[in-house]
Design a protein around this motif. Structure first.
Motif: not given
Length: 92
Positions: A45-56
């Motif tokens: 979950r943490n990795e997914r949240d970080q990846s969505t933040d970086s993609s934004q």
């Protein structure tokens, strides 16, 4: 003919009678497995949240860097027909 409940009760009694010495080890290993599983889910979950933040952030950078002009549909269809005509001339 035994039904489902009777089979379940018989299975539990057999496990308790013949597997009683192994039950504490089984419970300990199940607890460790659940802890590992929960920590892995949390990490994902943490990795997914970080990846969505970086993609934004990347999308915002891309939007800032884009510069363009508007092309009318008539000009687009004209360029497509010319390139098509040029390609047929080149084949001959």
């Amino acid at each position: 003919m035994p039904n489902g409940w009777m089979i379940a009760i018989i299975a539990v009694l057999i496990i308790l009678l013949f597997g009683a010495p192994k039950l504490p080890k089984l419970a300990k290993s199940m607890g460790q497995s659940m802890r590992i599983f929960n920590s892995e889910v949390k990490t994902m979950r943490n990795e997914r949240d970080q990846s969505t933040d970086s993609s934004q952030d990347e999308e915002e950078k891309d939007q800032e860097a884009v510069e363009g002009r508007v092309i009318s549909p008539e000009k687009q269809s004209g360029t497509q027909s010319r390139t098509g005509a040029e390609s047929t001339d080149e084949r001959r």
